[in-house]
Design an enzyme around this catalytic site. Sequence first.
Site, PDB file in Angstrom:
ATOM      1  N   ALA A 230      20.579  42.197 -27.894  1.00  0.00           N
ATOM      2  CA  ALA A 230      20.269  41.881 -26.504  1.00  0.00           C
ATOM      3  C   ALA A 230      19.249  40.755 -26.423  1.00  0.00           C
ATOM      4  O   ALA A 230      18.240  40.761 -27.128  1.00  0.00           O
ATOM      5  CB  ALA A 230      19.729  43.131 -25.799  1.00  0.00           C
ATOM      6  N   GLY A 233      20.101  35.289 -27.622  1.00  0.00           N
ATOM      7  CA  GLY A 233      20.530  33.904 -27.450  1.00  0.00           C
ATOM      8  C   GLY A 233      21.956  33.684 -27.886  1.00  0.00           C
ATOM      9  O   GLY A 233      22.405  32.535 -28.007  1.00  0.00           O
ATOM     10  N   THR A 253      34.512  39.291 -19.429  1.00  0.00           N
ATOM     11  CA  THR A 253      35.133  40.610 -19.549  1.00  0.00           C
ATOM     12  C   THR A 253      34.363  41.694 -18.805  1.00  0.00           C
ATOM     13  O   THR A 253      34.760  42.853 -18.836  1.00  0.00           O
ATOM     14  CB  THR A 253      35.239  41.015 -21.025  1.00  0.00           C
ATOM     15  OG1 THR A 253      33.922  41.014 -21.604  1.00  0.00           O
ATOM     16  CG2 THR A 253      36.128  40.049 -21.784  1.00  0.00           C
ATOM     17  N   HIS A 270      24.449  32.729 -15.945  1.00  0.00           N
ATOM     18  CA  HIS A 270      25.422  32.210 -16.899  1.00  0.00           C
ATOM     19  C   HIS A 270      26.187  31.033 -16.301  1.00  0.00           C
ATOM     20  O   HIS A 270      26.394  30.008 -16.960  1.00  0.00           O
ATOM     21  CB  HIS A 270      26.415  33.313 -17.297  1.00  0.00           C
ATOM     22  CG  HIS A 270      25.924  34.194 -18.408  1.00  0.00           C
ATOM     23  ND1 HIS A 270      26.555  34.275 -19.609  1.00  0.00           N
ATOM     24  CD2 HIS A 270      24.846  35.009 -18.493  1.00  0.00           C
ATOM     25  CE1 HIS A 270      25.896  35.116 -20.398  1.00  0.00           C
ATOM     26  NE2 HIS A 270      24.864  35.582 -19.727  1.00  0.00           N
ATOM     27  N   ASP A 300      33.308  36.238 -23.458  1.00  0.00           N
ATOM     28  CA  ASP A 300      31.977  36.833 -23.383  1.00  0.00           C
ATOM     29  C   ASP A 300      32.048  38.088 -22.491  1.00  0.00           C
ATOM     30  O   ASP A 300      32.091  37.970 -21.271  1.00  0.00           O
ATOM     31  CB  ASP A 300      30.989  35.818 -22.818  1.00  0.00           C
ATOM     32  CG  ASP A 300      29.538  36.209 -23.034  1.00  0.00           C
ATOM     33  OD1 ASP A 300      29.301  37.329 -23.522  1.00  0.00           O
ATOM     34  OD2 ASP A 300      28.654  35.407 -22.703  1.00  0.00           O
TER      35      ASP A 300
END
Length: 399
Positions: A230, A233, A253, A270, A300
């Site tokens: 977590a 990076g 996803t 993101h 991702d």
Amino acid sequence: MELTLLGTGAPAGLPRPDCPCAACARALGPEARAATSLLVDGTLLLDLTPGAAFAAARAGHSLAGVRQVLLTHPHEGPPVEVPAGLPQPARVPDGRELALLTGHRVRALAMDAPGTGYAVTGPDGMRLLYLPPGGAPAGLVGPVEPYAMVVADVVGRPDAVARLRAVGALGPTTDVIAVHLDHDVPPGAELRRRLAAAGARAVPDGTTLAVGAYDQVPDVPRRTLVLGGARSGKSVEAERRLEAFPDVLYVATGGTRGGDTEWAARVAAHRERRPGSWRTTETCDLLPLLKEEGPPLLIDCLSLWLTDAMDAVDAWDDAEWADGGERALRTRVEKLAAAVRETRRKVVAVSNEVGSGIVPATASGRRYRDELGRLNAAFAAECEHVLLVVAGQALTLRG
């Protein structure tokens, strides 16, 4: 056509004067770089920088035969002294072409930032493209014949490479040389790794290259798995590996999770850092995407795909798990691995590495941890390149 790189660094050089950062501290010996300047066939100088004459002498060349000096960008600081015998530096207006008596033709390209790019065609017909620091071509329309060599700010403007790929100006045999290198990326192995992911390479100051010789062009891996914990990076690393490619399809996803404001903030963060040319699709149905032809995929992430797959087979229920759920999940993972093996697309996938932490307190948590480990191993087995990201640092496990 022969190219000698008298310097390959940013306008301030590397290391920067009086800069205490770690990258500058490590930029010693062959990793030290003067401001970028290119000598083409001993007759054309692209960007006149301080010490260019001495740099040429160290590389076994002379500037005595230079018949044209062209500048690509505004130079800050005191004026650079023009060595005796050199013509005065000039800039060609955008869109204009300059024909030299030596048989070279130079066409000026418009940039999206202050500066001018130059497309040089040698007497042998080889084509070289040189871009200024911080600049990318503006108004490119394809198809364009691939250049034999592109010399550009790959680290600072990877989207410039993506634009060239989008119109065909950069092909599989194009030798992409990174210049204008600054202290944004540590020199050495980390710089080489990042450039190789973009299909580019860096060379030391003073290197002479034959334009059109592509034996040193790095092979870009088709399939890459990026693992990490977590906030390690890992997503940033995965996105960085595709910055130099156009029309990337970002496969999210995790879904939207309507009403979850914290999740919405993550999704927004993101999206903000992705290039504007990327598209996004929210799905866990990866098999059709892997089987189709198309632009690169960034998946991702696999850990959320596994959650969806385990939900589909009711894997959280012990009775269902024993009565076919486990077998059904294994089949889904096998099909995914087979699709990765057979895909023709460039794929970068992200997954969590969870096996090194605290043992989950619940049976379902332990089941998920175990299955994610198996999924990661199966996916990694089909990839040319596997990375583990720890504290923002990427460690190469394969490739």
